[in-house]
Scaffold this motif. Sequence first.
Motif, PDB file in Angstrom:
ATOM      1  N   PHE A   8      -6.659  -0.133   0.963  1.00 40.79           N
ATOM      2  CA  PHE A   8      -5.756  -0.247   1.183  1.00 40.79           C
ATOM      3  C   PHE A   8      -5.264  -1.909   1.140  1.00 40.79           C
ATOM      4  CE2 PHE A   8      -2.530  -1.714   3.966  1.00 40.79           C
ATOM      5  CZ  PHE A   8      -1.125  -1.479   3.726  1.00 40.79           C
ATOM      6  N   HIS A   9      -6.350  -2.320   1.395  1.00 43.75           N
ATOM      7  CA  HIS A   9      -6.027  -4.057   1.306  1.00 43.75           C
ATOM      8  C   HIS A   9      -5.938  -4.167  -0.110  1.00 43.75           C
ATOM      9  CE1 HIS A   9      -6.071  -4.364   6.040  1.00 43.75           C
ATOM     10  NE2 HIS A   9      -5.002  -5.906   5.628  1.00 43.75           N
ATOM     11  N   TRP A  10      -6.646  -4.380  -1.111  1.00 48.39           N
ATOM     12  CA  TRP A  10      -6.841  -4.589  -2.040  1.00 48.39           C
ATOM     13  C   TRP A  10      -5.664  -3.736  -2.596  1.00 48.39           C
ATOM     14  CZ3 TRP A  10      -8.759  -8.951  -2.821  1.00 48.39           C
ATOM     15  CH2 TRP A  10      -9.385  -9.482  -2.259  1.00 48.39           C
ATOM     16  N   GLY A  11      -5.560  -2.670  -2.732  1.00 54.26           N
ATOM     17  CA  GLY A  11      -4.577  -1.809  -3.452  1.00 54.26           C
ATOM     18  C   GLY A  11      -2.876  -2.458  -2.752  1.00 54.26           C
ATOM     19  N   ILE A  12      -2.988  -3.047  -2.042  1.00 54.06           N
ATOM     20  CA  ILE A  12      -1.321  -3.324  -2.055  1.00 54.06           C
ATOM     21  C   ILE A  12      -1.402  -4.601  -1.995  1.00 54.06           C
ATOM     22  CG2 ILE A  12      -1.165  -4.748   0.440  1.00 54.06           C
ATOM     23  CD1 ILE A  12       1.079  -2.288  -0.540  1.00 54.06           C
ATOM     24  N   ILE A  13      -2.574  -5.972  -2.211  1.00 53.70           N
ATOM     25  CA  ILE A  13      -2.682  -6.769  -2.840  1.00 53.70           C
ATOM     26  C   ILE A  13      -1.645  -7.109  -4.501  1.00 53.70           C
ATOM     27  CG2 ILE A  13      -3.374  -8.693  -3.085  1.00 53.70           C
ATOM     28  CD1 ILE A  13      -5.231  -8.456  -0.799  1.00 53.70           C
ATOM     29  N   PHE A  14      -2.631  -5.858  -5.243  1.00 54.56           N
ATOM     30  CA  PHE A  14      -2.337  -6.288  -6.392  1.00 54.56           C
ATOM     31  C   PHE A  14      -0.940  -5.557  -7.193  1.00 54.56           C
ATOM     32  CE2 PHE A  14      -6.989  -6.839  -6.891  1.00 54.56           C
ATOM     33  CZ  PHE A  14      -7.193  -8.330  -7.551  1.00 54.56           C
ATOM     34  N   THR A  15      -0.449  -4.485  -5.952  1.00 49.06           N
ATOM     35  CA  THR A  15       1.026  -3.836  -5.842  1.00 49.06           C
ATOM     36  C   THR A  15       2.196  -4.845  -6.054  1.00 49.06           C
ATOM     37  OG1 THR A  15      -0.135  -1.776  -5.386  1.00 49.06           O
ATOM     38  CG2 THR A  15       2.175  -2.034  -5.428  1.00 49.06           C
TER      39      THR A  15
END
Lengths: 473, 223
Positions: free
Chosen positions: B55-62
Amino acid sequence: MKISVQIAMVLNLDKCIGCHTCSIPCKNVWTNRPGAEYMWFNNVECKPGIGYPKQWEDQERHRGGWELENGHLRLKAGGKVHKALNIFHNPDLPTIDDYYEPWDYDYQRLIDSPRRRHQPSVRPRSQLTGEPMDPKWGPNWEDDLAGLAETGSGDPNFSGLEKDAYLQFRDVFMFWLPRLCEHCLNPACVASCPSGALYKRAEDGIVLVDQERCRGWRYCVSGCPYKKVYFNWQTGRAEKCILCYPRLEAGLPTLCAHSCVGRIRYLGVLLYDAEHVSEAAATPDPRQIYPAHLDLLLDPRDANVQKAARSQGIAENVLAAARHSPVHALIKEWRLALPLHPEFRTLPMVWYVPPLSPVASRVASGETVDALDQLRIPVAYLANLLTAGDEPPVRLALKRLGAMREFMRVRRVEGRDAPKPLDAVGLDPETVEKIYRLLALAPLAERFVLPTAPVADDGIYRRQGACGYGDAV
Amino acid sequence: MDLAYTLVFTVFPYLCLTAFVLGHACRYITDRYGWTARSSEFLEKKSLWAGSTLFHWGIIFTFFGHAGGLLIPQRVFDLFGIRADAHMTVAYWSGLAVGVAAFIGILLLAWRRLVQPRVRVVTTVNDAVTVGALIVVIGLGLYNVLFGHYNVLYTLAPWIRGIVTFTPDPTLMREVPLSYKLHVTAAWALLGFSPFSRLVHIWSVPIYYLLRRPIVMRRLVQG
């Protein structure tokens, strides 16, 4: 030379009876809040054993403290980049089961229960979920060596010893180790904190968590090799022993020290050379960290030290307390107190006088060179605990304790002075009298020599009851 | 119709942004003690790993994808020879990857909150709203990536830039498909709500830690 002040504690394990009285006022005052039930800023462990949390001493498992990498100090859990990449899931964080799941009893049932044939019983209930539970681990679960046959082999202090022999009933040994935050000179928790919320107070060296700056990243919990920073699972932030600073500032000893029925604790001021702290912590040979640690401590009676301290703004009452510091005498002058696990490289500031023990039934075959090798507690075990495995400092401390007893016994029983046992350990009758007084007779004012903090804030009454842990008021 | 568009695509975003700015200021001043991620790793660690990391890496790059793609005008990309269709292709595939990561991550985290009894105990209504809002916003975003196939570069993107530069033009949103409208509106609502949730920990990203000395000393008495 940058002179810093540290309030340090010495615990005389030779006199600890494992009554846990120290833990109780600490618990009642500081950690009887939701989310803090499982925390014991001060706890008493029974050694040998794996302790609280489980196997806290095993840094291959918990990865706390520092290590040397190419001669440079580095957090064992990894550097800043490693932390940044793992910030969403700290791989080294212990969970609450490593401490214990806190529980309570439904006492109301005893009162509400209707009249019946059998007495009502109360079941343990988890303080996490409220569900009934079957406690399988708790603080002091291993007290009085309970379950040692199962857990004892997990105690890393048996390194280099035939632990199976010492886990047999015939040769088993036991002593207590009261533990609290070490208020280290080179604190790994402070260096681990991404938010900069943990800090060391310049005035007295107490390590604190700024509760308004803590963001709950949890690296201090895993970074402390003594596992003395706790995570409040309700508020989501870190808490730790505050060395009862509101009391210390008023010149009062900490609650654990004040309540100790065995009077085993000493509190006082140490002056140390702050410029060489990281150098001492980075001593290549772990066994040389303790001597380097001692070298940091400055002689408070030295005129040059006093002059330098004054010019650096250290208050007169602090210097006076340093000159009469019982901990300086025990640590530096008499070499009776030793640091706990110096190999963690944090330069801890809670020191321990190693315990003497009865002569073992299993007297080693052949002639033993040293009477200390006949004691039930193996010297090697104490050395693993206190000096990174280096036996001579432990032997010196134990021999000095033994020599003092012998000297005082002869004086009391036979009415004469026999300085021979003292010569062998480099003490003179005058010093031994001082040691004897401090270890056996000293009243409160001699055990706790604490300077009061300067009163800088006249709003102190206005703020009464309005500061501290926000959820505690 | 115009009034509705003005309300939804000008007034509402600014309301949310106001709540966002004032809310953070107010929270920081009055509730610094509560400003934390309220991690539950200490209570339950095993099932956290996959969800939290994804979630965290996904949302940061999003976030960086949205910022780069929407706030920088297409004409700037044109200067560097990145044509609109190339831009959209890159946005599609990268958005798909990080969006799926973030979506799976938040679903795992939501599932964990439901089934782990210890974690459920420390879950508040506020947490439930936060997780629900994240699922809605990320889910709609992922739906748009997968099934929207709509070029946002000349309508939605300029509208966002208009909001940011205080020159709002709701008429740009006219021909934008409904799922995109829902996505941005839900996102504004989440933005407005975030200062009152545990999401404030985003602002505590410890950049200073990378620069500071390891041991922090503080002096109680100044002077």
